[in-house]
Motif scaffolding. Structure first.
Motif, PDB file in Angstrom:
ATOM      1  N   ALA A  77      49.587  26.668  -6.486  1.00 32.46           N
ATOM      2  CA  ALA A  77      50.039  25.828  -7.609  1.00 32.46           C
ATOM      3  C   ALA A  77      49.724  26.512  -8.943  1.00 32.46           C
ATOM      4  O   ALA A  77      50.565  26.513  -9.852  1.00 32.46           O
ATOM      5  N   ILE A  78      48.550  27.092  -9.056  1.00 33.43           N
ATOM      6  CA  ILE A  78      48.180  27.806 -10.285  1.00 33.43           C
ATOM      7  C   ILE A  78      49.108  28.999 -10.493  1.00 33.43           C
ATOM      8  O   ILE A  78      49.605  29.226 -11.600  1.00 33.43           O
ATOM      9  N   ILE A  79      49.360  29.747  -9.417  1.00 34.95           N
ATOM     10  CA  ILE A  79      50.242  30.912  -9.512  1.00 34.95           C
ATOM     11  C   ILE A  79      51.642  30.499  -9.961  1.00 34.95           C
ATOM     12  O   ILE A  79      52.237  31.146 -10.821  1.00 34.95           O
ATOM     13  N   LYS A  95      49.707  19.578 -16.862  1.00 37.96           N
ATOM     14  CA  LYS A  95      50.122  18.304 -16.255  1.00 37.96           C
ATOM     15  C   LYS A  95      50.938  18.546 -14.986  1.00 37.96           C
ATOM     16  O   LYS A  95      50.840  17.770 -14.032  1.00 37.96           O
ATOM     17  N   ASP A  96      51.723  19.615 -14.965  1.00 43.61           N
ATOM     18  CA  ASP A  96      52.444  19.960 -13.732  1.00 43.61           C
ATOM     19  C   ASP A  96      51.456  20.347 -12.635  1.00 43.61           C
ATOM     20  O   ASP A  96      51.594  19.948 -11.478  1.00 43.61           O
ATOM     21  N   PHE A  97      50.452  21.130 -13.009  1.00 48.44           N
ATOM     22  CA  PHE A  97      49.428  21.514 -12.039  1.00 48.44           C
ATOM     23  C   PHE A  97      48.699  20.279 -11.505  1.00 48.44           C
ATOM     24  O   PHE A  97      48.444  20.170 -10.307  1.00 48.44           O
ATOM     25  N   LEU A  98      48.367  19.354 -12.381  1.00 44.84           N
ATOM     26  CA  LEU A  98      47.706  18.116 -11.939  1.00 44.84           C
ATOM     27  C   LEU A  98      48.609  17.309 -11.010  1.00 44.84           C
ATOM     28  O   LEU A  98      48.136  16.727 -10.026  1.00 44.84           O
ATOM     29  N   ALA A  99      49.904  17.287 -11.294  1.00 45.22           N
ATOM     30  CA  ALA A  99      50.846  16.597 -10.408  1.00 45.22           C
ATOM     31  C   ALA A  99      50.900  17.287  -9.043  1.00 45.22           C
ATOM     32  O   ALA A  99      50.926  16.616  -7.999  1.00 45.22           O
ATOM     33  N   ASP A 100      50.891  18.626  -9.031  1.00 51.02           N
ATOM     34  CA  ASP A 100      50.848  19.376  -7.776  1.00 51.02           C
ATOM     35  C   ASP A 100      49.609  18.975  -6.972  1.00 51.02           C
ATOM     36  O   ASP A 100      49.679  18.715  -5.768  1.00 51.02           O
ATOM     37  N   THR A 101      48.489  18.914  -7.661  1.00 46.74           N
ATOM     38  CA  THR A 101      47.209  18.579  -7.029  1.00 46.74           C
ATOM     39  C   THR A 101      47.227  17.162  -6.463  1.00 46.74           C
ATOM     40  O   THR A 101      46.817  16.928  -5.327  1.00 46.74           O
ATOM     41  N   ILE A 102      47.727  16.227  -7.256  1.00 45.67           N
ATOM     42  CA  ILE A 102      47.777  14.834  -6.808  1.00 45.67           C
ATOM     43  C   ILE A 102      48.675  14.688  -5.585  1.00 45.67           C
ATOM     44  O   ILE A 102      48.312  14.003  -4.619  1.00 45.67           O
TER      45      ILE A 102
END
Length: 121
Positions: A77-79, A95-102
Motif C-alpha cells: 500500500a505504501i509503495i 488518507k488513501d493509505f489509511l483507507a487501504d489499511t482499513i
C-alpha cells in the motif's frame, strides 16, 4: 512458479491495483460521490487481503498469522502511494493509505472471526 500458480488471484489483484493506481488522473472515471475513492481503496486492499488469505487457506488448510501478511500488504500500500508521484495528475495521499489499511484490517477481522467460529464449532 508453483507459488504463483497457488496464489494466482492474489497476483491478479496486485496487478489490477497497480493498473488502477498508476492510471493517469485524466483516465480515472469521475464520480460525484464524496470520498468514493476512499471506499474504492478500502475495497481494493480488502479484496487483495481476502484473496491472499483464501489462497493460503486452500494451500495450507489453515489461515496465516496476522502480522506478516498484513505487514506485506501495508508495504505494498505504501509503495502504491509513493509510485503515484510518478504519474501525471496523481499524488501520494495518506488518507488513501489509511483507507487501504482499513480495508485490509476489516477483512482480516472478518476472516479471523469466522475461522474462529469454524474451529470452535
Amino acid at each position: 512458479m508453483n507459488h504463483i500458480k497457488n496464489y494466482k488471484f492474489t497476483v491478479l489483484s496486485i496487478i489490477l491495483i497497480l493498473i488502477a493506481v498508476l492510471m493517469p488522473a485524466d483516465d480515472v472515471p469521475s464520480v460525484s460521490i464524496p470520498h468514493i475513492d476512499k471506499l474504492v481503496h478500502a475495497g481494493m486492499f480488502g479484496f487483495l487481503t481476502l484473496c491472499f488469505y483464501g489462497e493460503y487457506f486452500f494451500e495450507k488448510r489453515k489461515i496465516p498469522s496476522i502480522l506478516l501478511p498484513w505487514i506485506l500488504i501495508e508495504i505494498f500500500a505504501i509503495i502504491t502511494e509513493l509510485l503515484q508521484y510518478l504519474v501525471e495528475g496523481r499524488s501520494c495521499d495518506i488518507k488513501d493509505f489509511l483507507a487501504d489499511t482499513i480495508g485490509s484490517i476489516i477483512v482480516i477481522v472478518i476472516i479471523r472471526y469466522f475461522y474462529g467460529k469454524k474451529v470452535k464449532g
